[in-house]
Motif scaffolding. Structure first.
Motif, PDB file in Angstrom:
ATOM      1  N   ARG A  88      -3.705  -7.209   1.061  1.00  8.49           N
ATOM      2  CA  ARG A  88      -3.868  -5.339   1.001  1.00  8.49           C
ATOM      3  C   ARG A  88      -4.177  -4.997  -0.239  1.00  8.49           C
ATOM      4  NH1 ARG A  88       0.090  -2.245   4.394  1.00  8.49           N
ATOM      5  NH2 ARG A  88      -1.393  -0.564   3.467  1.00  8.49           N
ATOM      6  N   HIS A  89      -3.810  -5.802  -1.140  1.00  6.66           N
ATOM      7  CA  HIS A  89      -4.049  -5.104  -2.555  1.00  6.66           C
ATOM      8  C   HIS A  89      -4.281  -6.398  -3.299  1.00  6.66           C
ATOM      9  CE1 HIS A  89      -2.324  -1.739  -0.961  1.00  6.66           C
ATOM     10  NE2 HIS A  89      -1.310  -2.163  -1.067  1.00  6.66           N
ATOM     11  N   GLU A  91      -3.334  -7.294  -6.210  1.00  5.27           N
ATOM     12  CA  GLU A  91      -2.359  -7.098  -7.037  1.00  5.27           C
ATOM     13  C   GLU A  91      -1.750  -8.602  -7.409  1.00  5.27           C
ATOM     14  OE1 GLU A  91      -0.357  -4.474  -8.731  1.00  5.27           O
ATOM     15  OE2 GLU A  91      -2.254  -3.445  -7.999  1.00  5.27           O
ATOM     16  N   ARG A 120      -8.316  -4.151   5.047  1.00  9.86           N
ATOM     17  CA  ARG A 120      -7.963  -2.522   5.055  1.00  9.86           C
ATOM     18  C   ARG A 120      -8.833  -1.719   4.012  1.00  9.86           C
ATOM     19  NH1 ARG A 120      -2.045  -1.943   7.704  1.00  9.86           N
ATOM     20  NH2 ARG A 120      -2.670   0.289   7.665  1.00  9.86           N
ATOM     21  N   GLU A 123      -8.784   1.839   3.048  1.00  7.30           N
ATOM     22  CA  GLU A 123      -7.724   2.526   2.642  1.00  7.30           C
ATOM     23  C   GLU A 123      -7.767   2.671   0.883  1.00  7.30           C
ATOM     24  OE1 GLU A 123      -4.475   0.668   4.253  1.00  7.30           O
ATOM     25  OE2 GLU A 123      -4.785   1.431   6.202  1.00  7.30           O
ATOM     26  N   GLY A 125      -8.354   3.577  -2.708  1.00  8.34           N
ATOM     27  CA  GLY A 125      -8.777   4.822  -3.091  1.00  8.34           C
ATOM     28  C   GLY A 125      -8.606   6.099  -2.345  1.00  8.34           C
ATOM     29  N   ALA A 126      -7.421   6.097  -1.637  1.00  9.24           N
ATOM     30  CA  ALA A 126      -6.801   7.411  -1.040  1.00  9.24           C
ATOM     31  C   ALA A 126      -7.761   7.653   0.220  1.00  9.24           C
ATOM     32  CB  ALA A 126      -6.519   8.228  -1.829  1.00  9.24           C
ATOM     33  N   ARG A 128     -11.229   7.889  -0.021  1.00 13.85           N
ATOM     34  CA  ARG A 128     -12.281   8.673  -0.304  1.00 13.85           C
ATOM     35  C   ARG A 128     -13.668   8.071   0.507  1.00 13.85           C
ATOM     36  NH1 ARG A 128     -10.608   8.125  -5.586  1.00 13.85           N
ATOM     37  NH2 ARG A 128     -12.134   6.536  -5.792  1.00 13.85           N
ATOM     38  N   THR A 134     -15.861   0.962  -3.593  1.00 13.86           N
ATOM     39  CA  THR A 134     -14.989   0.544  -4.597  1.00 13.86           C
ATOM     40  C   THR A 134     -14.390  -0.708  -4.513  1.00 13.86           C
ATOM     41  OG1 THR A 134     -14.411   3.213  -4.676  1.00 13.86           O
ATOM     42  CG2 THR A 134     -12.984   1.745  -5.882  1.00 13.86           C
ATOM     43  N   LEU A 138     -13.949  -3.906  -6.547  1.00 17.46           N
ATOM     44  CA  LEU A 138     -12.532  -4.371  -7.047  1.00 17.46           C
ATOM     45  C   LEU A 138     -12.766  -6.086  -6.435  1.00 17.46           C
ATOM     46  CD1 LEU A 138     -10.152  -1.812  -5.863  1.00 17.46           C
ATOM     47  CD2 LEU A 138     -10.822  -2.532  -8.215  1.00 17.46           C
ATOM     48  N   ARG A 141     -14.927  -7.817  -8.839  1.00 20.01           N
ATOM     49  CA  ARG A 141     -14.271  -8.196 -10.240  1.00 20.01           C
ATOM     50  C   ARG A 141     -13.089  -9.123 -10.307  1.00 20.01           C
ATOM     51  NH1 ARG A 141     -11.460  -3.132 -12.322  1.00 20.01           N
ATOM     52  NH2 ARG A 141     -13.459  -2.123 -11.638  1.00 20.01           N
ATOM     53  N   LEU A 193      -9.706  16.630   7.686  1.00 18.32           N
ATOM     54  CA  LEU A 193      -8.884  16.378   6.200  1.00 18.32           C
ATOM     55  C   LEU A 193      -8.152  15.194   6.657  1.00 18.32           C
ATOM     56  CD1 LEU A 193      -8.890  17.347   3.334  1.00 18.32           C
ATOM     57  CD2 LEU A 193      -7.516  19.110   4.018  1.00 18.32           C
ATOM     58  N   SER A 194      -7.319  15.472   7.703  1.00 17.39           N
ATOM     59  CA  SER A 194      -6.292  14.342   7.908  1.00 17.39           C
ATOM     60  C   SER A 194      -6.300  14.205   9.646  1.00 17.39           C
ATOM     61  CB  SER A 194      -4.859  15.123   7.556  1.00 17.39           C
ATOM     62  OG  SER A 194      -4.427  16.033   8.321  1.00 17.39           O
ATOM     63  N   MET A 221      -9.125   7.457  10.158  1.00 22.23           N
ATOM     64  CA  MET A 221      -9.719   8.946   9.652  1.00 22.23           C
ATOM     65  C   MET A 221     -10.850   8.583   8.502  1.00 22.23           C
ATOM     66  SD  MET A 221      -8.844  11.725  10.412  1.00 22.23           S
ATOM     67  CE  MET A 221     -10.278  12.652  10.204  1.00 22.23           C
TER      68      MET A 221
END
Lengths: 400, 593
Positions: A88-89, A91, A120, A123, A125-126, A128, A134, A138, A141, A193-194, A221
């Protein structure tokens, strides 16, 4: 290659004639050589395995028709030939956990059967609107720079939900989205918005809350917002919107990688699985006379060129070689990244004349031999060129 | 003014932590004790990519923290009130480098890892004006990573903690463990559930999180928030939208923390810290008691058994070597005597043969040195052989001790070579048949012959002394001399033989006495040597057993000590709990040894 493996497995079956469990295993290995490639989707809970497997698998494309997709198989039930690992990340902790356990020397050297997916991706960068871009940056990179990503055939950002939603977009859903998109943007903005604002009873228009809810559950969303933007900017029918959502989801890139690195190499990957299982058997239950089999396995492993090709493709694409631009593209093509037939490798039409293919192959061989023998290049570069030479020689040998 | 009760308990626990080698816990308590007053520190903790930065920025309504794909700093960021926005990088050695707030992220990225200890940011926000400090921490992850350690370091000084977890998934096992750990050290915890704008199922996730926290015994409210909605509300100046972002509740909670009376707050924090430290310390002490018990249970039995086995071995060894020594010495005595007798018998035979034929008067001068030599040689050979046998016996006995025999054999060299017991053989009195004696003997024989043949020839009218009688006289004289000479020779021979034999017997007697004495000396030396060795080994063994038994006692003493320490800590734990209750909070579990 498959014939060599089959011979090895038959020889092993003779050795373990009196051991029912070993015999069953070898028999299974033999059967599996004929079966479709098994690709496992693995990753932490709720990393999106099922959604992604569904997006790839429920809508079979020609490119992936010979795959069996396994959604998170247990460690023992099935031995996959290749793996799609979801994180998911990007990291360090998650990447470290994504690394497959090291096996025999052959298993390590031929560990060119995994693709890493940043799942996912919507998701990032919140949520956007540029989240997917992005996420792709990522992933690229990380593949180029993060040592923890070495060894993967690709690091690809995919928004599984978007891909699945896009592929299965229904007409009524498109109509709904189109209706929302028709509302002036300023007026709609606060309602998208949400999740809560989108499913709020105060939402303008006659669409029931439940319908809106199902839409946001299906696409997320981010997906809803993206679809509205796309409709406003020209995707004015279901097919166009569907294609654009799938394109942006990163699914295409994943599918191409799977087709180029897994499907095209199915034979080698199946052979690899069989050899690794055979190695494990020979190591766990040594038999007198097994030594000869072990050395035959070693000879086979040393001669298997496919894995070298796959590794080099991954290195070139991951930016881990000095090759770039046009030569890099030619190299990965010759190595078989876009198909393993001679015509594919030489970028010719599938019905090209054999003489034409032969001449093109000879030309490529001459150029890459020159690259492989240039004394002013570092050893690693010459070694890489040697692999390309060997691939080209292989395709020419079909005309001998 | 007397020291507050919590300080006393805290100091006592701090000492205990230091005594038991938990400098980390001691340091945490020390920082808790010395925390600056007039400041309320609010920590923000969470795993990576959960939206910590967005949350803090939304709380402050200012882009203070790095968000999105930018790398999160590996050091904490302290955000406090300042009339003008300002940022300061604080280095490892406390050096302060002011930087512009808008360049903060870039400056952080440019610094090599490990050169900074924290970042301080000042923002002109009403929320912070009463002394509230928000601390953004590096993301928690691998428990061994320095980043995680830097994040958890916050717990030493934080008055309250905001845990951040996003609504895309319920709390993971690691997040739950983090929540439990945080709650142990800090009484005021809230779980901020972020990204609720993007997750259709956030209500279910919030419920699940509440249930999980409840099951884990972490009393922390779950507050769902959306930074995106808050941002939009701020932009539009829309209070209703702001209410929907969930931030008013979160800000309310934060204000509650800031409004708590400081002295009560300190007491409670100290009590919680003491309880957490005591619990951790007790756990590690219990582990040690367990380890010691295991060690003793396994080790001592084995050691005693081994010592017992060695004592048995030693007993068997003692019998074996004593028997061997006495047997060997008896054998040596009889063998030595037999050997000597055999050698002297040969000498005596030669003496007999020599004097059966030879005339001592003629051969003695030659015979005497031979005899001396022969006896010397016999004694010498016998004596050397004796020494060799003694050496061999010593080795054989030493072999009984096996590998335990690690020293030099005793000195068994016999005094002298045995030759000093020898005198030269004395010359016996040998009478010779001298001319005068021969003439007299001849006359005596001739007288009878003249007389006998004179009387016979007188019958024939011859005078008594006539040529015949004179001739006979001469013949008789010659024979008598001859006979007399033979008799004298035999007598001489007998005398010489007797003298030689007596000398030999003499030597034999004296030397065999010496031999026996020498062997006895050897026996005594070996006996003393090996008895000494056996006693030493036995002493060693006794000592070892004593050590083993004493070790058990020592271990028991130590275990008892640790148990008492656990009891003491449990008491501290309880006292801290009571303090906590006084400070207005109920503590649940108590520790016991």
């Amino acid at each position: 290659m498959t014939q060599d493996v089959r011979d090895l497995l038959h020889a092993a079956a003779g050795l373990y004639r009196d051991d029912p469990r070993a015999s069953a295993l070898l028999h299974d290995c033999l059967n599996r050589l004929e079966q479709p490639l098994r690709v496992a989707f693995t990753g932490a809970p709720s990393s999106g395995k099922t959604t992604l497997a569904a997006a790839l698998g429920e809508y079979p494309t020609r490119a992936l028709r010979d795959l069996v997709l396994l959604d998170d198989p247990g460690p023992a039930d099935d031995v996959p030939d290749a793996t799609v690992r979801l994180v998911r990340h990007l990291e360090p902790d998650e990447l470290a956990a994504a690394h497959p356990p090291a096996g025999s020397a052959f298993a390590r050297q031929s560990a060119v059967n995994s693709v890493l997916v940043l799942s996912r991706a919507d998701e990032v960068g919140a949520g956007r609107i540029d989240a997917l871009l992005t996420a792709k940056q990522l992933a690229r990179r990380a593949w180029r720079e993060d040592p923890l990503c070495t060894g993967f055939l690709g690091v690809i950002a995919v928004a599984g939900q978007l891909a699945y939603g896009g592929r299965s977009l229904r007409d009524d859903e498109f109509d709904l989205l189109a209706a929302f998109a028709a509302v002036p943007r300023e007026e709609l903005e606060r309602h998208v918005l949400s999740v809560d604002s989108f499913t709020d009873p105060a939402f303008p228009g006659p669409i029931p809350v439940e319908t809106r809810r199902s839409l946001v559950v299906r696409f997320g969303m981010f997906g809803v917002r993206l679809a509205l933007t796309l409709i406003r900017t020209g995707c004015d029918d279901r097919v166009k919107l569907s294609a654009e959502l799938v394109r942006r989801s990163g699914l295409g890139e994943l599918r191409d990688t799977l087709a180029g690195c897994f499907v095209a190499r199915a034979e080698a990957l199946r052979a690899r699985t069989a050899i690794i299982r055979l190695e494990a058997l020979l190591a766990a239950h040594p038999r007198p006379g097994g030594d000869r089999l072990v050395s035959r396995v070693e000879r086979f492993a040393a001669a298997a060129h496919d894995f070298r090709e796959l590794r080099l493709i991954a290195d070139i694409r991951g930016g881990r070689t000095a090759l770039s631009g046009e030569p890099a593209e030619e190299a990965v093509r010759l190595l078989g990244a876009q198909g393993t037939t001679p015509a594919d490798r030489l970028a010719l039409e599938p019905d090209a004349d054999p003489d034409e293919i032969y001449d093109a192959g000879l030309d490529a061989l001459r150029r890459w031999r020159h690259e492989a023998e240039r004394p002013d290049r570092p050893h690693a570069e010459r070694a890489a060129a040697h692999v390309v030479v060997r691939s080209t020689e292989g395709l020419l040998s079909l005309f001998a | 003014m007397t020291a507050p009760a919590w300080l006393e308990v805290l100091n006592e626990t701090l000492d205990a932590c230091r005594t038991h080698g938990r400098a980390d816990l001691a340091e945490r308590l020390r920082r808790r004790r010395d925390a600056p007053t007039g400041q309320i520190r609010l920590g923000v903790l969470g795993f990576p990519k959960q939206g910590k930065g967005y949350l803090l920025n939304a709380v402050l309504n200012a882009p203070v923290c790095a968000v999105g794909d930018a790398a999160t700093p590996a050091v904490p960021t302290e955000i406090a009130y300042a009339p003008e926005p300002a940022a300061t990088l604080v280095g490892r050695s406390r050096e302060r480098i002011p930087v512009a707030v808008e360049r903060l992220t870039g400056e952080l990225g440019a610094r090599p890892a490990g050169t900074l200890s924290r970042v301080e940011v000042g923002v002109p926000r009403e929320l912070l004006s009463a002394g509230l400090v928000l601390v953004d921490t590096p993301p928690v992850g691998d428990p061994r990573s320095p980043r995680t350690a830097a994040a958890l370091d916050l717990l030493a000084e934080a008055d309250a903690v905001i845990l951040v977890s996003d609504a895309t998934a319920p709390l993971s096992a690691a997040e739950l463990a983090l929540a439990r750990h945080v709650r142990t050290w800090c009484p005021h915890v809230v779980l901020a559930l972020t990204k609720i704008d993007a997750c259709p199922g956030w209500r279910a996730v919030a419920e699940r999180d509440r249930a999980m926290l409840g099951e884990a015994g972490v009393d922390a409210p779950v507050l769902p928030v959306s930074a995106v909605v808050r941002q939009a509300a701020a932009k539009a100046g829309d209070a209703e939208l702001n209410a929907r972002s969930g931030f008013p509740e979160l800000l309310g909670w934060i204000a509650e923390q800031a409004a708590r009376p400081p002295e009560q707050s300190r007491a409670l924090l100290a009590a919680v810290g003491v309880r957490a430290a005591a619990a951790e310390l007790v756990e590690s002490l219990r582990d040690r008691v367990d380890a010691v018990a295991q060690d003793a249970g396994l080790g001592q039995a084995a050691l005693l058994q081994r010592a017992q086995r060695r004592a048995d071995d030693l007993r068997r060894q003692n019998t074996r070597w004593q028997n061997l020594l006495s047997d060997e010495i008896t054998d040596l005595l009889s063998d030595a005597e037999y050997d000597l007798r055999e050698r002297t018998r040969k000498i005596v035979n030669t003496i007999d043969r020599t004097f059966d034929e030879g005339d001592p008067a003629k051969v003695w001068d030659e015979f005497a040195p031979w005899l001396d030599n022969a006896l010397a040689e016999a004694v010498d050979v016998n004596y050397t052989w004796l020494a060799d046998r003694a050496e061999w016996i010593a080795q054989a006995v030493a072999a009984c001790f096996g590998a335990q025999y690690d020293r030099a054999l005793p000195d068994l060299r016999l005094d002298g070579s045995g030759l000093e017991y020898l005198d030269d053989v004395g010359r016996p009195k040998i009478e010779k048949f001298k001319i005068g004696q021969q003439a007299f003997t001849g006359l005596r024989g001739s007288y009878g012959g003249v007389l006998m043949f004179g009387l016979v020839t007188s019958l024939a009218g011859l005078p008594l002394i006539n040529p015949i009688s004179i001739g006979a006289g001469a013949a008789f004289a010659a024979k008598t001399i001859k006979d007399e000479g033979g008799m004298r020779l035999q007598r001489r021979q007998a005398v010489a033989k007797q003298a030689a034999q007596r000398h030999v017997d003499d030597v034999f007697l004296r030397f065999s006495k010496e031999c026996r004495d020498a062997i006895r000396v050897v026996q005594r030396r070996l006996r003393d040597h090996f008895t000494g060795l056996a006693e030493e080994l036995a002493d060693e063994l006794t000592h070892e057993r004593e050590t083993i038994l004493a070790g058990t006692a020592e271990r028991e003493r130590r275990t008892g000590h640790i148990r008492r320490e656990i009891d003491r800590l449990a008491a501290l734990h309880q006292r801290a709990g009571e303090l906590g209750t006084i400070a207005g909070r109920q503590q649940r579990r108590e520790l016991s040894a």
